[in-house]
Scaffold this motif. Structure first.
Motif, PDB file in Angstrom:
ATOM      1  N   ALA A  76      14.861  32.527 -55.190  1.00 21.04           N
ATOM      2  CA  ALA A  76      15.885  31.685 -54.577  1.00 21.04           C
ATOM      3  C   ALA A  76      17.288  32.223 -54.866  1.00 21.04           C
ATOM      4  CB  ALA A  76      15.744  30.263 -55.076  1.00 21.04           C
ATOM      5  N   GLN A  77      17.467  32.983 -55.943  1.00 24.26           N
ATOM      6  CA  GLN A  77      18.774  33.531 -56.281  1.00 24.26           C
ATOM      7  C   GLN A  77      19.096  34.747 -55.428  1.00 24.26           C
ATOM      8  OE1 GLN A  77      18.487  34.357 -60.436  1.00 24.26           O
ATOM      9  NE2 GLN A  77      18.964  32.262 -61.042  1.00 24.26           N
ATOM     10  N   ARG A  78      18.083  35.366 -54.890  1.00 22.97           N
ATOM     11  CA  ARG A  78      18.313  36.548 -54.073  1.00 22.97           C
ATOM     12  C   ARG A  78      19.151  36.207 -52.858  1.00 22.97           C
ATOM     13  NH1 ARG A  78      12.911  39.380 -52.614  1.00 22.97           N
ATOM     14  NH2 ARG A  78      11.976  38.145 -54.221  1.00 22.97           N
ATOM     15  N   ALA A  79      20.004  37.112 -52.510  1.00 23.85           N
ATOM     16  CA  ALA A  79      20.840  36.913 -51.332  1.00 23.85           C
ATOM     17  C   ALA A  79      19.970  37.002 -50.079  1.00 23.85           C
ATOM     18  CB  ALA A  79      21.917  37.987 -51.294  1.00 23.85           C
ATOM     19  N   PRO A  80      20.387  36.315 -49.024  1.00 24.22           N
ATOM     20  CA  PRO A  80      19.600  36.368 -47.793  1.00 24.22           C
ATOM     21  C   PRO A  80      19.761  37.711 -47.094  1.00 24.22           C
ATOM     22  CG  PRO A  80      21.595  35.090 -47.469  1.00 24.22           C
ATOM     23  CD  PRO A  80      21.525  35.425 -48.929  1.00 24.22           C
ATOM     24  N   LEU A  81      18.831  38.006 -46.217  1.00 31.83           N
ATOM     25  CA  LEU A  81      18.918  39.225 -45.416  1.00 31.83           C
ATOM     26  C   LEU A  81      19.883  38.992 -44.261  1.00 31.83           C
ATOM     27  CD1 LEU A  81      15.222  40.450 -45.170  1.00 31.83           C
ATOM     28  CD2 LEU A  81      17.116  41.663 -46.204  1.00 31.83           C
ATOM     29  N   VAL A  82      20.816  39.908 -44.102  1.00 33.50           N
ATOM     30  CA  VAL A  82      21.731  39.897 -42.951  1.00 33.50           C
ATOM     31  C   VAL A  82      21.762  41.303 -42.395  1.00 33.50           C
ATOM     32  CG1 VAL A  82      23.166  38.006 -43.808  1.00 33.50           C
ATOM     33  CG2 VAL A  82      23.763  40.344 -44.381  1.00 33.50           C
ATOM     34  N   THR A  83      22.261  41.457 -41.189  1.00 31.97           N
ATOM     35  CA  THR A  83      22.342  42.806 -40.617  1.00 31.97           C
ATOM     36  C   THR A  83      23.732  43.372 -40.854  1.00 31.97           C
ATOM     37  OG1 THR A  83      22.876  41.847 -38.477  1.00 31.97           O
ATOM     38  CG2 THR A  83      20.578  42.442 -38.857  1.00 31.97           C
ATOM     39  N   CYS A  84      23.775  44.647 -41.146  1.00 28.82           N
ATOM     40  CA  CYS A  84      25.025  45.362 -41.381  1.00 28.82           C
ATOM     41  C   CYS A  84      25.835  45.345 -40.080  1.00 28.82           C
ATOM     42  CB  CYS A  84      24.715  46.796 -41.810  1.00 28.82           C
ATOM     43  SG  CYS A  84      26.157  47.884 -41.840  1.00 28.82           S
ATOM     44  N   ASP A  85      27.129  45.083 -40.163  1.00 29.07           N
ATOM     45  CA  ASP A  85      27.977  45.070 -38.969  1.00 29.07           C
ATOM     46  C   ASP A  85      28.189  46.466 -38.400  1.00 29.07           C
ATOM     47  OD1 ASP A  85      28.238  42.371 -38.881  1.00 29.07           O
ATOM     48  OD2 ASP A  85      30.254  42.301 -39.761  1.00 29.07           O
ATOM     49  N   GLY A  86      27.926  47.501 -39.214  1.00 28.65           N
ATOM     50  CA  GLY A  86      28.149  48.865 -38.736  1.00 28.65           C
ATOM     51  C   GLY A  86      26.944  49.491 -38.062  1.00 28.65           C
ATOM     52  N   CYS A  87      25.724  49.222 -38.575  1.00 24.49           N
ATOM     53  CA  CYS A  87      24.555  49.921 -38.043  1.00 24.49           C
ATOM     54  C   CYS A  87      23.361  49.011 -37.769  1.00 24.49           C
ATOM     55  CB  CYS A  87      24.132  51.033 -38.996  1.00 24.49           C
ATOM     56  SG  CYS A  87      23.514  50.408 -40.572  1.00 24.49           S
ATOM     57  N   GLU A  88      23.505  47.721 -37.998  1.00 21.31           N
ATOM     58  CA  GLU A  88      22.440  46.742 -37.771  1.00 21.31           C
ATOM     59  C   GLU A  88      21.277  46.868 -38.754  1.00 21.31           C
ATOM     60  OE1 GLU A  88      22.761  44.166 -35.520  1.00 21.31           O
ATOM     61  OE2 GLU A  88      24.765  45.008 -35.286  1.00 21.31           O
ATOM     62  N   ARG A  89      21.464  47.606 -39.848  1.00 23.20           N
ATOM     63  CA  ARG A  89      20.436  47.689 -40.887  1.00 23.20           C
ATOM     64  C   ARG A  89      20.389  46.369 -41.656  1.00 23.20           C
ATOM     65  NH1 ARG A  89      21.535  52.304 -44.935  1.00 23.20           N
ATOM     66  NH2 ARG A  89      20.853  53.547 -43.182  1.00 23.20           N
ATOM     67  N   ALA A  90      19.192  45.938 -42.054  1.00 21.33           N
ATOM     68  CA  ALA A  90      19.054  44.701 -42.827  1.00 21.33           C
ATOM     69  C   ALA A  90      19.441  44.966 -44.283  1.00 21.33           C
ATOM     70  CB  ALA A  90      17.631  44.184 -42.754  1.00 21.33           C
ATOM     71  N   ILE A  91      20.323  44.110 -44.797  1.00 27.72           N
ATOM     72  CA  ILE A  91      20.748  44.212 -46.201  1.00 27.72           C
ATOM     73  C   ILE A  91      20.778  42.807 -46.797  1.00 27.72           C
ATOM     74  CG2 ILE A  91      22.101  46.330 -45.935  1.00 27.72           C
ATOM     75  CD1 ILE A  91      24.618  44.542 -45.715  1.00 27.72           C
ATOM     76  N   ARG A  92      20.700  42.731 -48.122  1.00 25.11           N
ATOM     77  CA  ARG A  92      20.790  41.435 -48.808  1.00 25.11           C
ATOM     78  C   ARG A  92      22.219  41.248 -49.298  1.00 25.11           C
ATOM     79  NH1 ARG A  92      16.359  38.615 -49.423  1.00 25.11           N
ATOM     80  NH2 ARG A  92      14.368  39.666 -49.339  1.00 25.11           N
TER      81      ARG A  92
END
Length: 120
Positions: A76-92
């Motif tokens: 639950a502490q882990r950050a959610p997955l979002v997509t990078c604004d530069g390349c659309e790669r998934a990052i937390r």
């Protein structure tokens, strides 16, 4: 049949069971489970019951209340997955407009390149 003296001798053991949150039904089931057949009578019923009350005693209750976990679990502490604004790669990340490492490095190199060209 038990004498009054036998009953008085067994009372502390039964009280210990109650102190450990046992119900009367649980105590009775423990005492009568697996009795020998009627053809083989119990010669010393008070000793038989005393043995079962001590040998089959449930574990003591915890002395302190059980701790409840109030902190979030690692998942639950882990950050959610979002997509990078530069390349659309998934990052937390907790920042919805964040860039991945590669895009941040590219952006830093561009800034450094502009800073070098501006200084010249």
């Amino acid at each position: 049949m038990l004498s009054e003296r036998d009953v008085q001798r067994l009372v502390p053991a039964v009280e210990t069971w109650f102190a450990r949150a046992a119900t009367p039904d649980q105590i009775v089931r423990t005492l009568i489970a697996g009795l020998p057949p009627e053809t083989d009578p119990i010669r010393h019923p008070a000793s038989f019951l005393e043995y079962r009350l001590t040998a089959l005693l449930p574990p003591p209750l915890p002395t302190a209340p059980l701790r409840t976990v109030t902190t979030a679990t690692p998942a639950a502490q882990r950050a959610p997955l979002v997509t990078c604004d530069g390349c659309e790669r998934a990052i937390r990340t907790h920042d919805p407009r964040a860039l991945c490492r590669d895009c941040r490095e590219r952006q830093d190199r561009r800034r450094e390149g502009r800073a070098v060209h501006s200084a010249a």
